[in-house]
Design a protein around this motif. Sequence first.
Motif, PDB file in Angstrom:
ATOM      1  N   ALA A  89      40.091  39.577  41.784  1.00 37.17           N
ATOM      2  CA  ALA A  89      39.954  39.511  40.333  1.00 37.17           C
ATOM      3  C   ALA A  89      38.502  39.530  39.868  1.00 37.17           C
ATOM      4  O   ALA A  89      38.226  39.220  38.722  1.00 37.17           O
ATOM      5  CB  ALA A  89      40.671  38.270  39.801  1.00 37.17           C
ATOM      6  N   THR A  90      37.579  39.883  40.740  1.00 37.64           N
ATOM      7  CA  THR A  90      36.194  39.975  40.285  1.00 37.64           C
ATOM      8  C   THR A  90      35.950  41.368  39.714  1.00 37.64           C
ATOM      9  O   THR A  90      36.602  42.327  40.120  1.00 37.64           O
ATOM     10  CB  THR A  90      35.229  39.786  41.470  1.00 37.64           C
ATOM     11  N   PRO A  91      35.036  41.456  38.756  1.00 32.69           N
ATOM     12  CA  PRO A  91      34.753  42.775  38.171  1.00 32.69           C
ATOM     13  C   PRO A  91      34.343  43.790  39.232  1.00 32.69           C
ATOM     14  O   PRO A  91      34.767  44.948  39.195  1.00 32.69           O
ATOM     15  CB  PRO A  91      33.597  42.508  37.216  1.00 32.69           C
ATOM     16  N   ALA A  92      33.540  43.345  40.195  1.00 29.89           N
ATOM     17  CA  ALA A  92      33.048  44.287  41.206  1.00 29.89           C
ATOM     18  C   ALA A  92      34.219  44.875  41.989  1.00 29.89           C
ATOM     19  O   ALA A  92      34.312  46.086  42.186  1.00 29.89           O
ATOM     20  CB  ALA A  92      32.084  43.583  42.158  1.00 29.89           C
ATOM     21  N   ALA A  93      35.148  44.022  42.418  1.00 25.00           N
ATOM     22  CA  ALA A  93      36.268  44.506  43.213  1.00 25.00           C
ATOM     23  C   ALA A  93      37.148  45.446  42.395  1.00 25.00           C
ATOM     24  O   ALA A  93      37.562  46.502  42.874  1.00 25.00           O
ATOM     25  CB  ALA A  93      37.091  43.331  43.727  1.00 25.00           C
ATOM     26  N   LEU A  94      37.420  45.064  41.147  1.00 26.89           N
ATOM     27  CA  LEU A  94      38.281  45.913  40.318  1.00 26.89           C
ATOM     28  C   LEU A  94      37.615  47.254  40.038  1.00 26.89           C
ATOM     29  O   LEU A  94      38.266  48.299  40.045  1.00 26.89           O
ATOM     30  CB  LEU A  94      38.620  45.195  39.016  1.00 26.89           C
ATOM     31  N   MET A  95      36.306  47.197  39.821  1.00 28.08           N
ATOM     32  CA  MET A  95      35.603  48.462  39.591  1.00 28.08           C
ATOM     33  C   MET A  95      35.637  49.334  40.836  1.00 28.08           C
ATOM     34  O   MET A  95      35.785  50.552  40.748  1.00 28.08           O
ATOM     35  CB  MET A  95      34.154  48.194  39.200  1.00 28.08           C
ATOM     36  N   ALA A  96      35.512  48.681  41.992  1.00 33.94           N
ATOM     37  CA  ALA A  96      35.561  49.446  43.237  1.00 33.94           C
ATOM     38  C   ALA A  96      36.931  50.077  43.420  1.00 33.94           C
ATOM     39  O   ALA A  96      37.045  51.223  43.853  1.00 33.94           O
ATOM     40  CB  ALA A  96      35.226  48.541  44.421  1.00 33.94           C
ATOM     41  N   VAL A  97      37.986  49.344  43.071  1.00 37.89           N
ATOM     42  CA  VAL A  97      39.338  49.894  43.178  1.00 37.89           C
ATOM     43  C   VAL A  97      39.447  51.151  42.320  1.00 37.89           C
ATOM     44  O   VAL A  97      39.854  52.224  42.781  1.00 37.89           O
ATOM     45  CB  VAL A  97      40.394  48.856  42.734  1.00 37.89           C
ATOM     46  N   THR A  98      39.033  51.024  41.051  1.00 41.91           N
ATOM     47  CA  THR A  98      39.156  52.153  40.139  1.00 41.91           C
ATOM     48  C   THR A  98      38.240  53.296  40.554  1.00 41.91           C
ATOM     49  O   THR A  98      38.667  54.447  40.650  1.00 41.91           O
ATOM     50  CB  THR A  98      38.772  51.724  38.702  1.00 41.91           C
ATOM     51  N   GLY A  99      36.981  52.956  40.807  1.00 41.05           N
ATOM     52  CA  GLY A  99      36.008  53.988  41.153  1.00 41.05           C
ATOM     53  C   GLY A  99      36.392  54.705  42.434  1.00 41.05           C
ATOM     54  O   GLY A  99      36.350  55.933  42.511  1.00 41.05           O
TER      55      GLY A  99
END
Lengths: 154, 503, 320
Positions: B12-22
């Motif tokens: 649920a961290t922004p970095a992880a979610l961004m990595a998922v999407t990116g």
Amino acid sequence: MKKLTDLWIGAGVLPIAALLYVTGLPKTDAMETSIAMNPAWYPWLLLVLAMLCGLGLMVSALLRRAGPSEGAAGITAGVRPGRMVAGLLAICLYVAGFWFVGYWVATLLFIPALSWGLGHRKPAEVALVTLIVTSLVWLVFTRLLLIPLRDWPF
Amino acid sequence: MDSLMTALMMLATPAALMAVTGGTLFGILVGALPGLGSVLGITVILPFTYMLDQTTSIALLLGTYCGSVYGGSISAILINTPGTPQSAATVLDGYPMARSGRPALALGWATVASTFGGLLACGVLIVAAPALARFGLRFGPIEYFALGLFALSCIVSVARESLLKGVLAGLFGLFLATVGQDPVTGAMRFDYGFFELSAGVSLVPLLVGLFAVSEVLWRIAGPAEPGGASIMKAGFELPSLAELRLRFWLMVKSALIGTGIGTLPGIGATAASLVSYADAKRTSPRRDNFGRGEPDGIVASESANNAVTAGALVPTLSLGVPGDPVTAVMLGALTIQNITPGPRLFSENGDLVTYLFLALIAVNLAMFVLGALLAPAFSRLLKLPEPLLMASVVVLVTVGTYSVNSSAFDLGIVLVAGLVGFVLRWLAFPLAPVVIGFVLSPMIEGSLRQGMILTGDNIWAFGASPIAAVLFLLTGLFLLWPLYGWWRGRQRSGASAHPVSGD
Amino acid sequence: MINTTFRFTARTLITGLVLGATAALVQAETYPTRPVTMVIPFPAGGVTDTLGRATALQLGEVLGTNVVVTNKQGGAGTIGMAQIAKSRPDGYTVAVVPAAPLVNQPNLRRLPYDADSFDYICQLFSSPLVLATKPDSPFKTLNEVVEYARENPGALSYGSPGPGTLPHLAMEQLLDVLDLQLRHVPFTGDGPGVTALMGGHVDLYMATGTVVSDKELPAVAAFADSRIERLPELATATEQGYALNADLWGGLIAPKGLADEHKARLAEACHTVAGSDAYRVQLKSLGTDVAYRDAEAFQAYVSKVSAANAKLIDKLGLAQ
């Protein structure tokens, strides 16, 4: 007509398979070594099976001559071999161009040329699409994926 | 439960979610570009993971992996080119469906099936990874040989009009794969003095030529289509619930085939999706529509190849043995992150494993959303006038093939394979068996000869393995099945005067 | 020949035209002035590739330029090696290669290159091999294996990552010295091979120490001078009375004919990389160790092993 095509295909497979077997394999002591250690055994099996299939095609084509023609596979009708040769030549030229004069020159020439040859001749549209496609592909590969394309001069 | 909460917090961290999407976005793009595949995508991402932490890296890698497998279906459907080899089977019905004016729906089916397959395989991975991995270890050379033969038997069901031609096409594929170095002795076969041929024919240029270039040639020189191309409705359209319900069990079955094959190291998603496709064609009540744009074909292929992504993680994570070339790269990337996949990972690093599963689920969901958003953009490509589209396809596949190995020889293979593909179509040979044969051949030959070494050149000893015996039996049954059907057909039309109406 | 000359002239001309006034400035700058390409003759994702990429990263930092990795796979590394051999020796093409395509493949069959087609810059890595056994194996020491194999010739089998690879030849050398007969089962790479060992389908396998420690496989001997750090319990072959060493090693090479100043600059950079802590840590996580040899020692070692393996290959009749 259709049945005859299968006959020819079958007849073509036999010499090709035989030629490949004779010319393409290392000279081992034929079937003397064990299957495991003989590099020629497996290709030999495939080529023999292919020859059997070729024979089968010929036999069924001959038998079918007497029967109804429905279900016969034969050949796709309406192919224009002349256009095929021209198309293949154009693609070959592009690939050669890509290799020898680089991506930009080859692509900027190829897209309009093929489009023109196939009868789509709206200069403005063709020029626009050519420019967009060429630069987009270049950007994606060299900038996003960091894969250098062939750019002239090398 | 505790571990689940910890893992959720990690995701649920922004970095992880961004990595998922990116990662997923990048993967879809790489997958959709013909020639570039999952391995290349991961390799490009790799240097970035050196600088990122564990959780972000994992999300990025998984996203790229799953996204690229899904992305391959986009070009398969829109331009008859498997964007990645894994989508070779998607071409067979996806492209005809798009050509018949329903590209949006075809993309919808591929997206739904991919997500479903990915999620179901995730579920299996979560529940049974270590057990599955242990079962997979029971597969040695003899079992792999039996499995290879079994998978090969599906050529019978994809041979459309003439069984003999289908088998001949399959033999051609099997044969092509023998070019180059013999896997057991290292001797050269069929290289005819060309040094480059000693490495054999690569899969990517072969596929690109066989499907994409031959399609371009076919549109230039094939039979003129009455009324010209139909109007394409660009966009993204989900299949209706009723249609979905009809194909629910097919999706489940295909996903299980994909997971199963993915679990066994060394077979790969390309074979999995082709086998799943052939199996659907054998069993589906709509089997007569196959090859003409039947959603079953897309579903079978895409559900299976995305299931392989999770399946291939089973041996990678629980044994430390990569399930396919892509997970091999991921394994390297994980090792650099100081994660050592292997028997100890699950016991010592439970939180991280749970996080990995969650990230995989998130990636599959992201894939669905991004697919729905991106598909209309990609399908806009079809609005190009046909000559310009054909020219762009040639440019794309040339650049794509070149980028894999920077090899002039590979480009030559593309051209030759294009010509061969055209001639095969002309002579009414099916193309799918060529690919099936080519993909399975190294495994069949290698495992046969390894098995012969182990049994001391005694092929009958292969039957002593229970797994192999069952697979041999199934292969025999599947091979005899069409003969039985043919016999039944004859009985029915027994009164008919014509003596032979085979095939 | 004409082609090359023409290309060279054209390149010079155009460089001159484009750079115009800045040309002199560029000339004055020290090598390297543009990104260096690193060829890796194995597919992306393998051990060699990961090693190469780690090296490229460090080397780029030391040289102050980008080192771009290109994979050129196929033919057990020979396709990529051939390309490196025929690249321009301008210092902008280098390669990280393991030893097998240098010291084994040219002895196995005719290739468009040999060990003399390259300039050697430095050896970078080495990992000792370990003889692993299948999980429920009765063998605990090398001696037990040898005794059993002597009494039952041809009963045991061993796997390798392919014909002509370093572990294959290391094992054959061992068998040759001890006069034993084992069945060789070649796989396509360590992935399938090690899996077969884990499943008990082959009895023995030559692998690196990491493979054994990560997968918790039993092993009977390490072929190194001293015990391996990650497997302190495992006795070396020498301790058990068999003075044999075997390892996977490799380093940085370039096409033959580098200018002296380029070679010196690369060798110096290579030395720095090999000495850096970051590199040591990265290699360690990949299961191998930094093992530096300078250009001369590296080249001498390649010739020595190549000659020894040529003899072995000849004796065993492995050459095609």
